[in-house]
Scaffold this motif. Structure first.
Motif, PDB file in Angstrom:
ATOM      1  N   ARG A  48     -28.527  -9.098 -11.749  1.00  0.00           N
ATOM      2  CA  ARG A  48     -29.169  -8.132 -10.835  1.00  0.00           C
ATOM      3  C   ARG A  48     -29.715  -6.934 -11.607  1.00  0.00           C
ATOM      4  O   ARG A  48     -30.802  -6.443 -11.314  1.00  0.00           O
ATOM      5  CB  ARG A  48     -28.165  -7.624  -9.793  1.00  0.00           C
ATOM      6  CG  ARG A  48     -27.891  -8.633  -8.709  1.00  0.00           C
ATOM      7  CD  ARG A  48     -27.050  -8.006  -7.599  1.00  0.00           C
ATOM      8  NE  ARG A  48     -26.288  -9.018  -6.902  1.00  0.00           N
ATOM      9  CZ  ARG A  48     -25.429  -8.778  -5.919  1.00  0.00           C
ATOM     10  NH1 ARG A  48     -25.216  -7.538  -5.526  1.00  0.00           N
ATOM     11  NH2 ARG A  48     -24.780  -9.761  -5.333  1.00  0.00           N
ATOM     12  N   ALA A  49     -28.943  -6.468 -12.612  1.00  0.00           N
ATOM     13  CA  ALA A  49     -29.402  -5.328 -13.421  1.00  0.00           C
ATOM     14  C   ALA A  49     -30.654  -5.732 -14.196  1.00  0.00           C
ATOM     15  O   ALA A  49     -31.626  -4.973 -14.269  1.00  0.00           O
ATOM     16  CB  ALA A  49     -28.295  -4.863 -14.357  1.00  0.00           C
ATOM     17  N   ASP A  50     -30.640  -6.936 -14.750  1.00  0.00           N
ATOM     18  CA  ASP A  50     -31.808  -7.413 -15.502  1.00  0.00           C
ATOM     19  C   ASP A  50     -33.035  -7.455 -14.595  1.00  0.00           C
ATOM     20  O   ASP A  50     -34.119  -7.027 -14.972  1.00  0.00           O
ATOM     21  CB  ASP A  50     -31.565  -8.826 -16.069  1.00  0.00           C
ATOM     22  CG  ASP A  50     -30.590  -8.788 -17.238  1.00  0.00           C
ATOM     23  OD1 ASP A  50     -30.261  -7.673 -17.701  1.00  0.00           O
ATOM     24  OD2 ASP A  50     -30.157  -9.882 -17.677  1.00  0.00           O
ATOM     25  N   GLU A  51     -32.822  -7.983 -13.390  1.00  0.00           N
ATOM     26  CA  GLU A  51     -33.964  -8.101 -12.478  1.00  0.00           C
ATOM     27  C   GLU A  51     -34.481  -6.752 -12.024  1.00  0.00           C
ATOM     28  O   GLU A  51     -35.672  -6.549 -11.830  1.00  0.00           O
ATOM     29  CB  GLU A  51     -33.604  -8.989 -11.290  1.00  0.00           C
ATOM     30  CG  GLU A  51     -33.996 -10.400 -11.621  1.00  0.00           C
ATOM     31  CD  GLU A  51     -33.582 -11.445 -10.620  1.00  0.00           C
ATOM     32  OE1 GLU A  51     -33.351 -11.105  -9.442  1.00  0.00           O
ATOM     33  OE2 GLU A  51     -33.500 -12.605 -11.042  1.00  0.00           O
ATOM     34  N   ALA A  52     -33.547  -5.803 -11.853  1.00  0.00           N
ATOM     35  CA  ALA A  52     -33.952  -4.453 -11.416  1.00  0.00           C
ATOM     36  C   ALA A  52     -34.578  -3.678 -12.575  1.00  0.00           C
ATOM     37  O   ALA A  52     -35.163  -2.621 -12.362  1.00  0.00           O
ATOM     38  CB  ALA A  52     -32.742  -3.710 -10.866  1.00  0.00           C
ATOM     39  N   GLU A  53     -34.418  -4.185 -13.786  1.00  0.00           N
ATOM     40  CA  GLU A  53     -34.895  -3.494 -14.988  1.00  0.00           C
ATOM     41  C   GLU A  53     -34.466  -2.032 -14.972  1.00  0.00           C
ATOM     42  O   GLU A  53     -35.265  -1.129 -15.201  1.00  0.00           O
ATOM     43  CB  GLU A  53     -36.431  -3.613 -15.099  1.00  0.00           C
ATOM     44  CG  GLU A  53     -36.878  -5.054 -15.311  1.00  0.00           C
ATOM     45  CD  GLU A  53     -38.390  -5.186 -15.480  1.00  0.00           C
ATOM     46  OE1 GLU A  53     -39.056  -4.157 -15.659  1.00  0.00           O
ATOM     47  OE2 GLU A  53     -38.879  -6.331 -15.444  1.00  0.00           O
ATOM     48  N   ASN A  54     -33.164  -1.838 -14.670  1.00  0.00           N
ATOM     49  CA  ASN A  54     -32.664  -0.460 -14.540  1.00  0.00           C
ATOM     50  C   ASN A  54     -31.971   0.025 -15.811  1.00  0.00           C
ATOM     51  O   ASN A  54     -31.318   1.067 -15.814  1.00  0.00           O
ATOM     52  CB  ASN A  54     -31.714  -0.365 -13.330  1.00  0.00           C
ATOM     53  CG  ASN A  54     -30.477  -1.258 -13.496  1.00  0.00           C
ATOM     54  OD1 ASN A  54     -30.309  -1.922 -14.521  1.00  0.00           O
ATOM     55  ND2 ASN A  54     -29.620  -1.279 -12.485  1.00  0.00           N
ATOM     56  N   GLY A  55     -32.078  -0.744 -16.877  1.00  0.00           N
ATOM     57  CA  GLY A  55     -31.507  -0.301 -18.152  1.00  0.00           C
ATOM     58  C   GLY A  55     -29.997  -0.477 -18.248  1.00  0.00           C
ATOM     59  O   GLY A  55     -29.385  -0.049 -19.221  1.00  0.00           O
ATOM     60  N   VAL A  56     -29.378  -1.104 -17.231  1.00  0.00           N
ATOM     61  CA  VAL A  56     -27.929  -1.320 -17.279  1.00  0.00           C
ATOM     62  C   VAL A  56     -27.639  -2.660 -17.961  1.00  0.00           C
ATOM     63  O   VAL A  56     -28.165  -3.697 -17.549  1.00  0.00           O
ATOM     64  CB  VAL A  56     -27.326  -1.308 -15.845  1.00  0.00           C
ATOM     65  CG1 VAL A  56     -25.867  -1.736 -15.874  1.00  0.00           C
ATOM     66  CG2 VAL A  56     -27.469   0.075 -15.222  1.00  0.00           C
ATOM     67  N   ALA A  57     -26.815  -2.621 -19.002  1.00  0.00           N
ATOM     68  CA  ALA A  57     -26.431  -3.859 -19.692  1.00  0.00           C
ATOM     69  C   ALA A  57     -24.971  -4.166 -19.358  1.00  0.00           C
ATOM     70  O   ALA A  57     -24.078  -3.390 -19.679  1.00  0.00           O
ATOM     71  CB  ALA A  57     -26.599  -3.694 -21.197  1.00  0.00           C
ATOM     72  N   VAL A  58     -24.768  -5.295 -18.688  1.00  0.00           N
ATOM     73  CA  VAL A  58     -23.414  -5.690 -18.271  1.00  0.00           C
ATOM     74  C   VAL A  58     -22.962  -6.866 -19.122  1.00  0.00           C
ATOM     75  O   VAL A  58     -23.758  -7.755 -19.432  1.00  0.00           O
ATOM     76  CB  VAL A  58     -23.398  -6.095 -16.774  1.00  0.00           C
ATOM     77  CG1 VAL A  58     -22.031  -6.619 -16.359  1.00  0.00           C
ATOM     78  CG2 VAL A  58     -23.808  -4.924 -15.894  1.00  0.00           C
ATOM     79  N   SER A  59     -21.688  -6.858 -19.508  1.00  0.00           N
ATOM     80  CA  SER A  59     -21.165  -7.968 -20.281  1.00  0.00           C
ATOM     81  C   SER A  59     -19.829  -8.426 -19.682  1.00  0.00           C
ATOM     82  O   SER A  59     -19.127  -7.632 -19.052  1.00  0.00           O
ATOM     83  CB  SER A  59     -20.978  -7.508 -21.731  1.00  0.00           C
ATOM     84  OG  SER A  59     -20.865  -8.625 -22.572  1.00  0.00           O
ATOM     85  N   TYR A  60     -19.517  -9.696 -19.879  1.00  0.00           N
ATOM     86  CA  TYR A  60     -18.240 -10.250 -19.391  1.00  0.00           C
ATOM     87  C   TYR A  60     -17.428 -10.739 -20.571  1.00  0.00           C
ATOM     88  O   TYR A  60     -17.971 -11.362 -21.498  1.00  0.00           O
ATOM     89  CB  TYR A  60     -18.483 -11.427 -18.442  1.00  0.00           C
ATOM     90  CG  TYR A  60     -17.199 -12.078 -17.963  1.00  0.00           C
ATOM     91  CD1 TYR A  60     -16.397 -11.463 -16.997  1.00  0.00           C
ATOM     92  CD2 TYR A  60     -16.765 -13.302 -18.481  1.00  0.00           C
ATOM     93  CE1 TYR A  60     -15.214 -12.036 -16.564  1.00  0.00           C
ATOM     94  CE2 TYR A  60     -15.575 -13.889 -18.051  1.00  0.00           C
ATOM     95  CZ  TYR A  60     -14.805 -13.254 -17.094  1.00  0.00           C
ATOM     96  OH  TYR A  60     -13.626 -13.825 -16.665  1.00  0.00           O
ATOM     97  N   VAL A  61     -16.137 -10.468 -20.567  1.00  0.00           N
ATOM     98  CA  VAL A  61     -15.302 -10.979 -21.646  1.00  0.00           C
ATOM     99  C   VAL A  61     -14.023 -11.620 -21.088  1.00  0.00           C
ATOM    100  O   VAL A  61     -13.444 -11.133 -20.111  1.00  0.00           O
ATOM    101  CB  VAL A  61     -14.943  -9.865 -22.666  1.00  0.00           C
ATOM    102  CG1 VAL A  61     -14.066  -8.788 -22.027  1.00  0.00           C
ATOM    103  CG2 VAL A  61     -14.265 -10.444 -23.903  1.00  0.00           C
ATOM    104  N   ILE A  62     -13.655 -12.747 -21.705  1.00  0.00           N
ATOM    105  CA  ILE A  62     -12.324 -13.320 -21.494  1.00  0.00           C
ATOM    106  C   ILE A  62     -11.478 -12.690 -22.590  1.00  0.00           C
ATOM    107  O   ILE A  62     -11.672 -12.984 -23.769  1.00  0.00           O
ATOM    108  CB  ILE A  62     -12.342 -14.856 -21.651  1.00  0.00           C
ATOM    109  CG1 ILE A  62     -13.265 -15.486 -20.595  1.00  0.00           C
ATOM    110  CG2 ILE A  62     -10.924 -15.421 -21.544  1.00  0.00           C
ATOM    111  CD1 ILE A  62     -13.429 -17.001 -20.753  1.00  0.00           C
ATOM    112  N   PRO A  63     -10.599 -11.749 -22.244  1.00  0.00           N
ATOM    113  CA  PRO A  63      -9.877 -11.021 -23.289  1.00  0.00           C
ATOM    114  C   PRO A  63      -9.091 -11.950 -24.214  1.00  0.00           C
ATOM    115  O   PRO A  63      -8.650 -13.032 -23.814  1.00  0.00           O
ATOM    116  CB  PRO A  63      -8.937 -10.110 -22.492  1.00  0.00           C
ATOM    117  CG  PRO A  63      -9.598  -9.958 -21.157  1.00  0.00           C
ATOM    118  CD  PRO A  63     -10.237 -11.289 -20.889  1.00  0.00           C
TER     119      PRO A  63
END
Ligand code: N2P
Length: 361
Positions: free
Chosen positions: A245-260
């Motif tokens: 959603r952030a990518d599509e909105a091009e709002n400059g928010v970079a989200v990442s997911y991690v399996i700790p």
């Protein structure tokens, strides 16, 4: 029922369309289906669908144990499924109505059989992990290069999480997932059902509680996407949806997911038919429809969750199959744990401790 005057009754019976349309009542997790799945099912079968959503196994369980939910299809997670099967909440599947069962991944279905012997009552819908979603830049601004973004320390070390409180920390409202994660971080067995271990996990959660903005299991998708929270204990696909959603909105928010690196819960969500479902025949049609390779691939491609359908894999986007947050590496797999089924007493302990964590008292 209110008595209608005879004339009105006659008029009504003349104009009212005959209620011939067959309906199916589906109760699924929020943000968990492709945009066109229901429409395609109705086009293929003529069956109209009422579609409701939830974001908590506890909410679903309360409805299943009370009975008369009116639902034909529900999607419990495997450990909840097992307890609800024991309570008689689900009817056995009529496998003669499910030819697409042949599409399912035998090893994953065998895994599910640990919760539902012989796969009598349910099939895998999607599966995933419970890990951490974070805003790459906000975390970097606050913690620099030392940010433990590969570790549960990001949310469970009070000194670390204190520095993130201002940009927003959220956790799932999912006691049976958060307590084991906390226990695991403390070096305890995440599958332990020992009251003392639950208490130790709860104590850790209490220690970071002042820095947690909210406990909620669906709000974080849009909040992560908009930069309104910077770290969420969340479900794999939901975090990827936030990133998307952030990518599509091009709002400059970079989200990442991690399996700790300390490990994480791997869960299976399943489709099952309540024992008192009004339309079990349509429910079977729906399960078989979803098990079509293309339909399941479409769902995975939209919700970013892995599925249990081997035939769908060639149709799943490479971007998804190659992502270790969705399909964990063998090294990460070795650290995943499966959910433990709690009996009523253990469940009460967990619920009581979770109430303390959420209310702070
Ligand atoms: C979908 C969440 C499903 C994962 N939003 C919970 N088991």
């Amino acid at each position: 029922m209110k008595q209608l005057p005879l004339a009105a009754l006659i008029a009504a019976s003349c104009v009212a369309p005959i209620a011939s349309a067959e309906t199916l009542n589906v109760y699924n997790w929020s943000d968990y289906i492709a945009e066109d799945t229901i429409e395609k099912f109705t086009a293929a079968t003529g069956i109209e669908v009422n579609y409701d959503v939830y974001d908590s196994n506890e909410v679903l369980e309360a409805k299943m144990l009370a009975g008369n939910s009116g639902y034909d299809i529900v999607v419990p997670t495997s450990d909840f499924l097992q307890r609800q099967i024991s309570a008689g909440a689900y009817q056995p599947l009529d496998k003669s109505k499910l030819p697409n069962l042949a599409n399912m991944d035998a090893a994953l279905m065998e895994g599910l059989a640990g919760y539902d012997a012989g796969n009598e009552h349910a099939v895998i819908y999607m599966w995933g992990t419970t890990g951490i979603g974070y805003n790459v830049d906000m975390i970097n601004e606050r913690l620099g290069d030392d940010a433990p973004t590969d570790s549960w320390a990001l949310v469970f070390d009070p000194d670390v999480v204190a520095k993130l409180a201002d940009c927003g920390v959220s956790m799932l409202d999912a006691p049976t997932e958060l307590l084991p994660a906390a226990m695991n971080y403390l070096g305890l067995d995440p599958r332990s059902t020992d009251k003392k271990d639950f208490e130790a996990g709860a104590e850790l959660l209490m220690s970071v509680r002042p820095h947690v903005r909210y406990y909620h299991s669906s709000q974080y998708i849009s909040d992560l996407a908009n930069g309104d929270v910077c770290v969420s204990v969340g479900w794999s696909g939901d975090v990827f949806q936030a990133r998307d959603r952030a990518d599509e909105a091009e709002n400059g928010v970079a989200v990442s997911y991690v399996i700790p690196k300390e490990g994480a819960l791997q869960w299976f969500d399943t489709m099952a038919i309540p024992v008192d479902a009004p339309n079990p025949d349509a429910a079977h049609k729906f399960i078989d429809f979803v098990m079509d390779a293309q339909i399941t691939a479409d769902i995975t491609n939209y919700v970013w969750y892995a599925n249990g359908n081997a035939a769908s894999m060639p149709l799943v986007d490479e971007e998804i199959t190659s992502d270790p947050g969705i399909f964990p590496t063998d090294a990460a797999k070795a650290n995943l744990w499966a959910s433990q089924v709690y009996n009523a007493r253990q469940d009460r302990n967990v619920t009581r401790l979770w109430t303390k964590v959420k209310t702070g008292q």
